[in-house]
Design a protein around this motif. Sequence first.
Motif: not given
Length: 162
Positions: A83, A85-87, A89-92, A94, A160
């Motif tokens: 979760h 990690r996904d937050l 990624r969703d914000a751009g 890594q 990023r």
Amino acid sequence: MAMNLRIGQGFDVHAFGEGDHVMLGGVRVPHSRGLQAHSDGDVVLHAICDAILGALALGDIGRHFPPSDARWRDADSRMFVRHCRDLARDAGWQVVNVDATVIAERPKVGPHAQAMREAIAADLGVDLEAVSVKATTTETLGFTGRGEGIAAMAVCLLGRPA
């Protein structure tokens, strides 16, 4: 390529209780005791979550997975890491790398560190070389030294493109 970078740090602790294993870094480690926790009590993964959330300035793991919420009772902490990690990624962002340290007299982490690295790398979607797991003791001092509990700390670097 120029990168924007953010770093976050995390810390977690749980007391020992009844049980025959502990979860550390997503790995079931045999032990004479378990951990008292709302979820599976994986201090390594909880510290990593807080490091990622800190780098994102999104609070802490308790804000996202409150212990007062029955949905997280005995939850697999690997889900928490995915979760976070996904937050990112969703914000751009890594994950560039993660470095975690377990603080305990027992159980010994060394025999399980490679499996922990592999599980963490898989959940974060990064190369194995981007994940470090190590351990230290407190030379029998404090609550970890007395065998009352276990702690972990972690740092995470996010990047990023600029």
